[in-house]
Design an enzyme around this catalytic site. Structure first.
Site, mmCIF file in Angstrom:
data_model
loop_
_atom_site.group_PDB
_atom_site.id
_atom_site.type_symbol
_atom_site.label_atom_id
_atom_site.label_comp_id
_atom_site.label_asym_id
_atom_site.label_seq_id
_atom_site.Cartn_x
_atom_site.Cartn_y
_atom_site.Cartn_z
ATOM 1 N N GLY A 208 -47.662 0.406 -36.314
ATOM 2 C CA GLY A 208 -47.096 -0.746 -35.617
ATOM 3 C C GLY A 208 -45.770 -1.220 -36.192
ATOM 4 O O GLY A 208 -44.868 -1.614 -35.459
ATOM 5 N N ALA B 153 -53.066 3.086 -34.546
ATOM 6 C CA ALA B 153 -54.429 3.622 -34.429
ATOM 7 C C ALA B 153 -55.473 2.886 -35.267
ATOM 8 O O ALA B 153 -56.637 2.787 -34.868
ATOM 9 C CB ALA B 153 -54.422 5.106 -34.811
ATOM 10 N N HIS B 154 -55.060 2.361 -36.421
ATOM 11 C CA HIS B 154 -56.093 1.816 -37.318
ATOM 12 C C HIS B 154 -56.687 0.502 -36.836
ATOM 13 O O HIS B 154 -57.638 -0.014 -37.431
ATOM 14 C CB HIS B 154 -55.569 1.693 -38.753
ATOM 15 N N CYS C 80 -50.682 -8.684 -44.041
ATOM 16 C CA CYS C 80 -49.422 -8.354 -44.712
ATOM 17 C C CYS C 80 -48.866 -9.544 -45.466
ATOM 18 O O CYS C 80 -48.076 -9.403 -46.372
ATOM 19 C CB CYS C 80 -48.361 -7.914 -43.707
HETATM 20 N N1 PLP Z 1 -47.788 -5.973 -35.144
HETATM 21 C C1 PLP Z 1 -48.923 -6.697 -35.137
HETATM 22 C C2 PLP Z 1 -49.150 -7.715 -34.065
HETATM 23 C C3 PLP Z 1 -49.888 -6.490 -36.137
HETATM 24 O O1 PLP Z 1 -51.013 -7.214 -36.128
HETATM 25 C C4 PLP Z 1 -49.645 -5.517 -37.136
HETATM 26 C C5 PLP Z 1 -50.616 -5.306 -38.224
HETATM 27 O O2 PLP Z 1 -51.457 -6.116 -38.487
HETATM 28 C C6 PLP Z 1 -48.449 -4.781 -37.077
HETATM 29 C C7 PLP Z 1 -47.551 -5.043 -36.074
HETATM 30 C C8 PLP Z 1 -48.161 -3.722 -38.090
HETATM 31 O O3 PLP Z 1 -48.925 -2.591 -37.799
HETATM 32 P P1 PLP Z 1 -49.143 -1.432 -38.896
HETATM 33 O O4 PLP Z 1 -50.099 -1.978 -39.881
HETATM 34 O O5 PLP Z 1 -49.704 -0.282 -38.134
HETATM 35 O O6 PLP Z 1 -47.796 -1.123 -39.461
#
Ligand code: PLP
Length: 373
Positions: free
Chosen positions: A71, A197-198, A322
């Site tokens: 993402g 995917a996760h 995050c």
């Molecule tokens: N965008 C949203 C709305 C998310 O919730 C997340 C992860 O929690 C991301 C982007 C980032 O995705 P990734 O963990 O696959 O980098």
């Protein structure tokens, strides 16, 4: 310790059937999809199969699907890719409750005006606010399909329509929405959409974007010719197969799973709110993802409660995974109008199909004991 996992918005467990589909591409068919020999051709077959499955599910064309690392890369791809081809235009309009992968990347765009649209107190943005801000100078409009902290489902079809009225591209971050709802990119009309995917029982470190044929977007990772020149680098075939099958299996039981998760989540919300009149649900009760319950434990230090829940084996979250560890209150909750103290008293519980009513009862009794303490 037996954990009770209520953090499915952060990540989910890999489906065993998905792992079985991936293994041959890590063992026998380990070839580089760019090699011209037999083992390479087997890898290409896997990549094509994965792209075909994803395209069918999203109602996209085969060559409108591009594999990424997840993402975060999808969000970077949209912002940097459309910026590369923006011509004379220099404005983007996004929501103020996007994931940090959008907000931080947008803040680093050089020479670009970034307008942020605020949500209402339920975490929902108003398409008219977008319409007022988008002008002929705007090259990109973005709104997440569903919010990762409060689960609000955003009016992306309307905002996409408004973007197109003014000649701007429209991107949606569908990372949280993809595993929770049917998505038809043609019906939505979006120019680009990203997912990972996760979040739906697939592997970590792999995602994909849909890019409408003809959209004016530059590549972001330069190198080899992979992903039609838009994203160089040896293809992660096992990851792509994992993503595709995770999505396929997700769609096979989506209706049943969504109903179960919604009922379980509502059972939790009713029980937790009945513990104390000062506890409140952040966001809209109806218009939210099935898995999400973001609770304001008014007057209670959220970080301490989360820590104590962890000691008792309950996995939840203060907001986006995050930003865990950051001492700032959630930007989503403060944009919705919560004070920073209330934002810091809020905890996100996100449910999955593996959770049970017994687990919820146990968590409620743990929370009850902790707050009495
Ligand atoms: N965008 C949203 C709305 C998310 O919730 C997340 C992860 O929690 C991301 C982007 C980032 O995705 P990734 O963990 O696959 O980098």
């Amino acid at each position: 310790m037996d954990y009770i996992y209520l953090d499915h918005a952060s990540t989910t467990k890999l489906d065993g059937r998905v792992l079985e589909k991936m293994l041959p591409y890590l063992k026998e068919n380990y070839g580089n999809a760019n090699s011209v020999h037999g083992i390479g051709r087997n890898a290409v077959k896997g990549l094509d199969e994965a792209r075909g499955i994803v395209a069918d599910i999203l109602n996209a064309d085969f060559n409108e699907i591009y594999f990424t690392s997840g993402g975060t890369e999808g969000d970077n791809f949209a912002l940097n890719g459309f910026t590369k081809k923006r011509g004379e235009k220099n404005k983007i309009v996004i929501s103020s409750i996007e994931h940090s992968a959008m907000l931080k990347t947008a803040s680093e765009l050089k020479g670009v005006e970034v307008v942020k649209i605020k949500p209402n107190s339920l975490g929902l943005v108003n398409p008219n606010d977008y319409l007022e801000s988008i002008d002929e100078n705007t090259y990109l409009v973005s709104l997440m399909m569903a919010n990762n902290e409060v689960g609000s489902i955003e009016p992306i079809k309307e905002v996409c329509y408004n973007a197109h009225l003014k000649g701007a591209n429209f991107f949606t971050d569908a990372v949280q929405a993809m595993g929770a709802m049917e998505i038809d990119v043609k019906d939505l009309g979006v120019d680009m959409l990203s997912f990972s995917a996760h979040k739906f029982n697939g592997p970590k470190g792999v995602g994909a974007v849909y890019i409408k044929n003809g959209a004016q977007i530059g590549g972001i990772i330069t190198g080899g010719h992979q992903e039609r020149e838009k994203r160089g680098g040896t293809s992660n075939v096992a990851g792509a197969i994992g993503l595709a099958y995770a999505l396929k299996y997700n769609r096979e039981t989506l209706k049943k799973d969504s109903e179960y998760i919604t009922n379980l989540r509502n059972y939790f919300i009713d029980k937790v709110l009945s513990l104390n009149g000062n506890f409140k649900l952040n966001g809209d009760r109806e218009n939210r993802l099935p898995n999400n319950a973001n609770i304001l434990f008014k007057g209670i230090n959220g970080e301490r409660l989360l820590y104590k829940l962890d000691i008792m084996g309950v996995c939840a979250s203060l907001g986006a995974a995050c930003s865990a560890g950051s001492i700032d209150p959630s930007h989503v909750l403060t944009e919705m109008g919560l004070t920073s103290i209330d934002a810091k008293s809020s905890i996100r519980f996100t449910f999955g199909k593996e959770n049970t009513y017994e687990e919820v009862d146990k968590v409620i009794s743990i929370i009850k004991n902790l707050i009495e303490e």
